[in-house]
Design a protein around this motif. Structure first.
Motif, PDB file in Angstrom:
ATOM      1  N   ILE A  30      90.451  27.615  -9.569  1.00 53.37           N
ATOM      2  CA  ILE A  30      91.359  26.836 -10.412  1.00 53.37           C
ATOM      3  C   ILE A  30      90.881  26.858 -11.861  1.00 53.37           C
ATOM      4  CG2 ILE A  30      92.174  24.494 -10.894  1.00 53.37           C
ATOM      5  CD1 ILE A  30      92.228  24.110  -7.781  1.00 53.37           C
ATOM      6  N   VAL A  31      89.592  26.693 -12.072  1.00 50.54           N
ATOM      7  CA  VAL A  31      89.053  26.742 -13.441  1.00 50.54           C
ATOM      8  C   VAL A  31      89.317  28.117 -14.054  1.00 50.54           C
ATOM      9  CG1 VAL A  31      86.923  26.728 -14.815  1.00 50.54           C
ATOM     10  CG2 VAL A  31      87.343  24.912 -13.131  1.00 50.54           C
ATOM     11  N   ILE A  32      89.104  29.165 -13.294  1.00 51.71           N
ATOM     12  CA  ILE A  32      89.365  30.517 -13.799  1.00 51.71           C
ATOM     13  C   ILE A  32      90.856  30.668 -14.122  1.00 51.71           C
ATOM     14  CG2 ILE A  32      89.399  32.973 -13.188  1.00 51.71           C
ATOM     15  CD1 ILE A  32      86.777  32.381 -11.563  1.00 51.71           C
ATOM     16  N   ALA A  33      91.722  30.145 -13.245  1.00 51.98           N
ATOM     17  CA  ALA A  33      93.168  30.228 -13.479  1.00 51.98           C
ATOM     18  C   ALA A  33      93.578  29.490 -14.753  1.00 51.98           C
ATOM     19  CB  ALA A  33      93.923  29.667 -12.277  1.00 51.98           C
ATOM     20  N   LEU A  63      88.949  17.242 -10.188  1.00 47.17           N
ATOM     21  CA  LEU A  63      88.609  17.789 -11.504  1.00 47.17           C
ATOM     22  C   LEU A  63      89.046  16.842 -12.626  1.00 47.17           C
ATOM     23  CD1 LEU A  63      89.484  21.535 -10.890  1.00 47.17           C
ATOM     24  CD2 LEU A  63      87.219  20.617 -11.436  1.00 47.17           C
ATOM     25  N   GLU A  64      90.178  16.200 -12.431  1.00 47.63           N
ATOM     26  CA  GLU A  64      90.652  15.228 -13.419  1.00 47.63           C
ATOM     27  C   GLU A  64      89.712  14.012 -13.450  1.00 47.63           C
ATOM     28  OE1 GLU A  64      94.732  12.802 -14.615  1.00 47.63           O
ATOM     29  OE2 GLU A  64      94.657  13.874 -12.701  1.00 47.63           O
ATOM     30  N   ARG A  65      89.319  13.533 -12.274  1.00 37.87           N
ATOM     31  CA  ARG A  65      88.410  12.384 -12.193  1.00 37.87           C
ATOM     32  C   ARG A  65      87.079  12.684 -12.876  1.00 37.87           C
ATOM     33  NH1 ARG A  65      84.686  10.174  -7.848  1.00 37.87           N
ATOM     34  NH2 ARG A  65      84.544   7.973  -8.394  1.00 37.87           N
ATOM     35  N   ASP A  66      86.595  13.915 -12.730  1.00 38.04           N
ATOM     36  CA  ASP A  66      85.318  14.308 -13.331  1.00 38.04           C
ATOM     37  C   ASP A  66      85.444  14.678 -14.811  1.00 38.04           C
ATOM     38  OD1 ASP A  66      84.017  13.853 -10.962  1.00 38.04           O
ATOM     39  OD2 ASP A  66      83.787  15.970 -10.440  1.00 38.04           O
ATOM     40  N   GLY A  67      86.667  14.643 -15.325  1.00 30.79           N
ATOM     41  CA  GLY A  67      86.857  14.920 -16.749  1.00 30.79           C
ATOM     42  C   GLY A  67      86.960  16.383 -17.110  1.00 30.79           C
ATOM     43  N   ALA A  68      87.151  17.250 -16.118  1.00 33.10           N
ATOM     44  CA  ALA A  68      87.212  18.689 -16.388  1.00 33.10           C
ATOM     45  C   ALA A  68      88.639  19.194 -16.587  1.00 33.10           C
ATOM     46  CB  ALA A  68      86.550  19.467 -15.250  1.00 33.10           C
ATOM     47  N   VAL A  69      89.612  18.458 -16.052  1.00 39.01           N
ATOM     48  CA  VAL A  69      91.015  18.853 -16.152  1.00 39.01           C
ATOM     49  C   VAL A  69      91.824  17.659 -16.629  1.00 39.01           C
ATOM     50  CG1 VAL A  69      93.068  19.437 -14.766  1.00 39.01           C
ATOM     51  CG2 VAL A  69      90.961  20.703 -14.441  1.00 39.01           C
ATOM     52  N   GLU A  70      92.815  17.948 -17.457  1.00 36.12           N
ATOM     53  CA  GLU A  70      93.743  16.913 -17.905  1.00 36.12           C
ATOM     54  C   GLU A  70      95.112  17.202 -17.315  1.00 36.12           C
ATOM     55  OE1 GLU A  70      95.399  14.900 -22.036  1.00 36.12           O
ATOM     56  OE2 GLU A  70      94.282  16.781 -22.135  1.00 36.12           O
ATOM     57  N   ARG A  71      95.733  16.153 -16.804  1.00 34.35           N
ATOM     58  CA  ARG A  71      97.103  16.237 -16.278  1.00 34.35           C
ATOM     59  C   ARG A  71      98.021  15.729 -17.380  1.00 34.35           C
ATOM     60  NH1 ARG A  71     100.920  12.930 -13.803  1.00 34.35           N
ATOM     61  NH2 ARG A  71     102.042  13.913 -12.078  1.00 34.35           N
ATOM     62  N   ILE A  72      98.947  16.589 -17.812  1.00 35.44           N
ATOM     63  CA  ILE A  72      99.857  16.236 -18.905  1.00 35.44           C
ATOM     64  C   ILE A  72     101.265  16.130 -18.334  1.00 35.44           C
ATOM     65  CG2 ILE A  72     100.729  16.901 -21.173  1.00 35.44           C
ATOM     66  CD1 ILE A  72      98.143  18.770 -21.246  1.00 35.44           C
ATOM     67  N   LEU A  85      92.385  22.632 -18.891  1.00 39.49           N
ATOM     68  CA  LEU A  85      90.971  22.299 -18.970  1.00 39.49           C
ATOM     69  C   LEU A  85      90.721  21.409 -20.183  1.00 39.49           C
ATOM     70  CD1 LEU A  85      89.348  25.779 -18.216  1.00 39.49           C
ATOM     71  CD2 LEU A  85      89.600  23.837 -16.652  1.00 39.49           C
ATOM     72  N   THR A  86      89.874  20.425 -20.005  1.00 41.86           N
ATOM     73  CA  THR A  86      89.431  19.593 -21.116  1.00 41.86           C
ATOM     74  C   THR A  86      88.301  20.323 -21.831  1.00 41.86           C
ATOM     75  OG1 THR A  86      87.753  18.511 -19.778  1.00 41.86           O
ATOM     76  CG2 THR A  86      89.960  17.482 -19.830  1.00 41.86           C
ATOM     77  N   GLU A  87      87.765  19.699 -22.868  1.00 40.07           N
ATOM     78  CA  GLU A  87      86.615  20.288 -23.543  1.00 40.07           C
ATOM     79  C   GLU A  87      85.466  20.489 -22.551  1.00 40.07           C
ATOM     80  OE1 GLU A  87      83.534  19.198 -27.162  1.00 40.07           O
ATOM     81  OE2 GLU A  87      85.525  18.284 -27.161  1.00 40.07           O
ATOM     82  N   LEU A  88      85.234  19.481 -21.714  1.00 40.71           N
ATOM     83  CA  LEU A  88      84.194  19.594 -20.678  1.00 40.71           C
ATOM     84  C   LEU A  88      84.536  20.716 -19.698  1.00 40.71           C
ATOM     85  CD1 LEU A  88      81.634  18.529 -19.249  1.00 40.71           C
ATOM     86  CD2 LEU A  88      83.135  16.905 -18.043  1.00 40.71           C
ATOM     87  N   GLY A  89      85.779  20.786 -19.258  1.00 41.97           N
ATOM     88  CA  GLY A  89      86.199  21.831 -18.323  1.00 41.97           C
ATOM     89  C   GLY A  89      86.041  23.227 -18.886  1.00 41.97           C
TER      90      GLY A  89
END
Length: 141
Positions: A30-33, A63-72, A85-89
């Motif tokens: 998912i991160v790669i995608a 991933l959203e809970r850990d701050g790596a992904v943002e749901r918009i 991906l967030t800045e952290l992601g």
């Protein structure tokens, strides 16, 4: 007050849960995608072939809970939601991308090693079964 020193090898270290999530195959894919930019749920599912809707939902939520992904969520009709991906992601792009490239570059070696291992295991099983038959014959079975 000093900053804590985290040790992923320590049983009680909270970084272990992060490592476990990051090391999950679906998380990595998912991160790669999402590395090239935001995607909708269906688009992620198309890119990450074989993932179920439930697993994708759960992984995106983690991933959203850990701050790596943002749901918009866009205020439109019909509703539209994207994930990015967030800045952290984005800090995961390089290491997980490298793992993906490693897997692609070395798959032929891995497949050969698996085949050799399986052949060795089969041969050992046959020898073990043959010893069992001979042993049974000696015992009059």
């Amino acid at each position: 007050m000093s900053t804590p020193v985290w040790d992923v090898m320590a049983e009680a270290c909270p970084s272990r849960t992060s490592l476990a999530k990051i090391a999950n195959k679906w998380t990595a894919m998912i991160v790669i995608a999402l590395s090239d930019g935001p995607l909708r749920f269906g688009a992620i599912r198309e890119v990450v072939q074989g993932i179920s809707g439930k697993v994708l939902t759960d992984t995106l939520r983690d991933l959203e809970r850990d701050g790596a992904v943002e749901r918009i969520a866009y205020n439109e009709m019909p509703p539209r939601v994207e994930y990015e991906l967030t800045e952290l992601g984005r800090t995961l792009k390089e290491p997980l991308g490298a793992l993906g490239r490693w897997a692609e570059q070395h798959i032929e070696q891995v497949l050969r090693a698996r085949e050799a291992f399986d052949q060795q295991q089969d041969a050992e099983s046959e020898r073990s079964a043959a010893r069992g038959v001979r042993r049974g014959a000696r015992l009059g079975r």
